[in-house]
Write a protein that holds these residues in place. Structure first.
Motif, short mmCIF file in Angstrom:
data_model
loop_
_atom_site.label_atom_id
_atom_site.label_comp_id
_atom_site.label_asym_id
_atom_site.label_seq_id
_atom_site.Cartn_x
_atom_site.Cartn_y
_atom_site.Cartn_z
N GLY A 48 0.52 -0.75 -0.63
CA GLY A 48 0.50 -0.15 0.17
C GLY A 48 1.32 1.70 -0.38
O GLY A 48 1.38 1.47 0.49
N VAL A 49 0.16 2.35 -0.43
CA VAL A 49 0.86 3.20 -0.54
C VAL A 49 0.60 4.84 -0.16
O VAL A 49 -0.34 4.64 -0.65
CB VAL A 49 1.92 3.60 -2.17
CG1 VAL A 49 2.68 4.37 -2.93
CG2 VAL A 49 2.36 2.84 -3.23
N PHE A 50 1.11 5.10 0.74
CA PHE A 50 0.79 6.50 1.00
C PHE A 50 1.20 7.82 0.68
O PHE A 50 2.41 8.01 0.04
CB PHE A 50 1.34 7.30 2.35
CG PHE A 50 1.25 8.14 3.19
CD1 PHE A 50 -0.46 8.75 3.60
CD2 PHE A 50 2.09 9.60 2.55
CE1 PHE A 50 -0.51 10.25 3.55
CE2 PHE A 50 1.88 10.13 3.39
CZ PHE A 50 0.58 10.81 3.17
N TRP A 51 0.39 8.15 -0.36
CA TRP A 51 1.28 9.68 -1.39
C TRP A 51 -0.37 10.12 -0.81
O TRP A 51 -0.97 10.55 -0.64
CB TRP A 51 0.81 8.84 -3.25
CG TRP A 51 0.95 10.10 -4.22
CD1 TRP A 51 1.41 11.84 -4.26
CD2 TRP A 51 1.85 9.69 -5.21
NE1 TRP A 51 1.95 11.78 -4.56
CE2 TRP A 51 2.01 11.22 -6.02
CE3 TRP A 51 2.21 8.39 -5.81
CZ2 TRP A 51 2.47 10.54 -7.18
CZ3 TRP A 51 2.77 8.17 -7.41
CH2 TRP A 51 3.19 9.71 -8.14
N ASP A 52 0.77 11.79 -0.32
CA ASP A 52 -0.45 12.49 0.14
C ASP A 52 -1.20 12.98 -1.18
O ASP A 52 -2.58 13.83 -0.43
CB ASP A 52 0.83 13.41 0.68
CG ASP A 52 1.64 14.62 -0.25
OD1 ASP A 52 1.94 14.03 -1.24
OD2 ASP A 52 2.76 15.63 -0.31
N PHE A 53 -1.39 13.54 -1.88
CA PHE A 53 -1.90 14.47 -2.17
C PHE A 53 -3.35 13.32 -2.89
O PHE A 53 -4.61 13.96 -2.97
CB PHE A 53 -1.43 14.51 -4.24
CG PHE A 53 -2.52 14.93 -4.96
CD1 PHE A 53 -2.78 16.50 -5.04
CD2 PHE A 53 -3.20 14.23 -6.12
CE1 PHE A 53 -3.15 16.87 -5.37
CE2 PHE A 53 -3.90 15.62 -6.74
CZ PHE A 53 -4.25 16.65 -6.48
N GLY A 54 -3.69 11.76 -3.10
CA GLY A 54 -4.48 11.57 -3.18
C GLY A 54 -4.55 10.44 -1.27
O GLY A 54 -6.03 9.79 -1.11
N SER A 55 -3.65 10.87 -0.95
CA SER A 55 -4.11 10.29 0.72
C SER A 55 -5.16 11.06 1.63
O SER A 55 -5.26 10.77 2.79
CB SER A 55 -3.02 9.50 1.51
OG SER A 55 -2.22 8.48 0.50
N LEU A 56 -3.90 12.40 1.40
CA LEU A 56 -5.28 13.47 1.87
C LEU A 56 -6.05 14.67 2.09
O LEU A 56 -5.73 14.01 0.35
CB LEU A 56 -4.04 14.59 3.31
CG LEU A 56 -2.74 13.63 3.91
CD1 LEU A 56 -1.71 14.87 4.27
CD2 LEU A 56 -3.48 12.85 5.31
N HIS A 57 -7.51 15.02 2.05
CA HIS A 57 -7.55 15.91 1.41
C HIS A 57 -6.89 17.13 0.91
O HIS A 57 -6.26 17.83 1.84
CB HIS A 57 -9.15 16.23 2.64
CG HIS A 57 -9.76 15.62 2.72
ND1 HIS A 57 -10.88 14.49 1.59
CD2 HIS A 57 -9.94 14.22 3.90
CE1 HIS A 57 -11.74 14.16 1.99
NE2 HIS A 57 -11.52 13.85 3.76
N GLN A 58 -7.28 17.09 -0.14
CA GLN A 58 -6.59 18.50 -1.09
C GLN A 58 -7.66 19.56 -1.16
O GLN A 58 -9.02 19.20 -0.83
CB GLN A 58 -5.78 18.04 -2.17
CG GLN A 58 -4.66 16.86 -1.80
CD GLN A 58 -3.86 17.70 -0.58
OE1 GLN A 58 -3.40 18.89 -1.11
NE2 GLN A 58 -3.04 17.07 -0.14
N HIS A 59 -7.37 20.61 -1.25
CA HIS A 59 -8.32 22.08 -1.94
C HIS A 59 -8.82 21.40 -3.05
O HIS A 59 -7.62 21.31 -3.97
CB HIS A 59 -7.79 23.12 -1.20
CG HIS A 59 -6.44 23.74 -0.14
ND1 HIS A 59 -7.96 23.96 0.64
CD2 HIS A 59 -6.57 24.05 -0.04
CE1 HIS A 59 -7.01 24.04 1.55
NE2 HIS A 59 -6.04 24.85 1.73
N PRO A 60 -10.03 21.12 -3.52
CA PRO A 60 -10.82 21.11 -4.36
C PRO A 60 -10.48 21.78 -5.86
O PRO A 60 -9.35 20.56 -6.82
CB PRO A 60 -12.06 20.52 -5.30
CG PRO A 60 -12.25 20.53 -3.19
CD PRO A 60 -11.04 21.52 -2.27
N ASP A 61 -10.05 22.87 -5.15
CA ASP A 61 -10.13 23.76 -6.56
C ASP A 61 -9.81 25.66 -6.12
O ASP A 61 -10.42 26.58 -6.09
CB ASP A 61 -11.00 24.50 -7.62
CG ASP A 61 -10.72 24.86 -9.32
OD1 ASP A 61 -9.84 25.29 -8.95
OD2 ASP A 61 -12.34 25.62 -9.37
#
Length: 295
Positions: A48-61
């Motif tokens: 399993g891979v932790f990738w911050d962009f997909g694993s933590l909520h980012q600002h949508p736009d």
């Protein structure tokens, strides 16, 4: 851990974002990570891979003012608080993309983009430092050392991505905090004090429970041995029983630094020390090991 192997099926990715709002707009880093994962999966059944962009909520736009909700923001902050354990855990993999993908040029980026290289960025430096605490060498892989055109398997990837001194020795929290002042952050006002706290907590947690440290074959010399000796002299590893430093380039001065730390009582539980055959008769080290009953 997995039977006789000291690893967990978890990998954390450490890399510089390529633009302010998206870490990898053309998928160039994704393809490099996929290449490494394909190699690892020839010998590891799942990862399993932790990738911050997909694993933590980012600002949508963010460009159009669409930001995280309060609930998402709370989860994001909770996730940040766990990063120290994720990257510093002795049995997780850390995959470090230390170079930019081919064709990426700092001068082409929009104003406000952090264009610093991996080793000059605050978060990357912190993740690398966490990964450099107590992990075995093969668990912290520098993917920037992958060679073009090579069809990697698991072990050939590990060999190429751990060679040539890519792994630095651990730093005391005070030394880490001083070095952090030279690094760049996009949001330094909030992030810098946060990562200082997280690093200190991870340092104390991992060194406090470490019984085996395997720093073999990392390209370390006398300076790195002296830095490790400083960490041990601080009292950081009270439960350490085995320390492996063979197949490095440590010479007389490095051995003297380690001997001085041990003579002052560093690593009080140490039973086994391996520094390589060429250092087996180094007088200061031999004397203190005989005195303390270290093999």
């Amino acid at each position: 851990t997995n039977g006789e192997y000291d690893w967990l099926p978890v990998a954390a990715l450490s890399y510089p974002w390529l633009t302010k709002d998206h870490p990898d707009p053309r998928g160039a880093n994704l393809s490099r990570v996929a290449r490494a994962l394909k190699a690892l999966l020839t010998n590891i059944p799942r990862l399993g891979v932790f990738w911050d962009f997909g694993s933590l909520h980012q600002h949508p736009d963010p460009a159009n003012g669409v930001m995280r909700t309060e609930e998402q923001n709370a989860l994001f902050k909770q996730g940040l608080g766990c990063l120290g354990t994720l990257y510093s855990h002795p049995h997780t993999y850390v995959l470090r993309l230390t170079s930019f993908p081919d064709g990426h040029k700092a001068e082409d980026q929009a104003e406000g983009t952090n264009v610093a290289k991996y080793f000059d960025r605050g978060w990357c430096y912190t993740e690398q430092s966490w990964a450099g605490l107590t992990k075995a060498g093969y668990l912290s892989l520098d993917l920037g050392k992958m060679h073009a055109g090579v069809e990697y398997g698991c072990y050939s990837l590990m060999r190429d991505c751990t060679q040539a001194g890519g792994r630095c020795p651990p730093l005391l929290p005070s030394a880490f905090a001083a070095e952090l002042e030279t690094k760049s952050f996009t949001n330094g006002k909030d992030d810098k004090p946060l990562v200082k706290r997280l690093y200190e907590a991870a340092f104390e947690e991992q060194f406090g429970k470490a019984t085996v440290l395997d720093y073999a074959d990392l390209g370390w010399g006398d300076a790195e041995a002296a830095q490790l000796a400083e960490v041990l002299a601080s009292g950081a590893a009270p439960r350490l029983e085995e320390l492996y430093l063979y197949d490095n380039r440590i010479g007389d001065e490095g051995c003297k630094a380690l001997a001085a730390a041990l003579k002052e009582g560093a690593a009080p539980s140490l039973k086994t020390l391996e520094v390589g055959s060429k250092n087996a008769k180094q007088p200061e080290l031999v004397a203190v090991c005989e005195e303390r009953g270290i093999e």
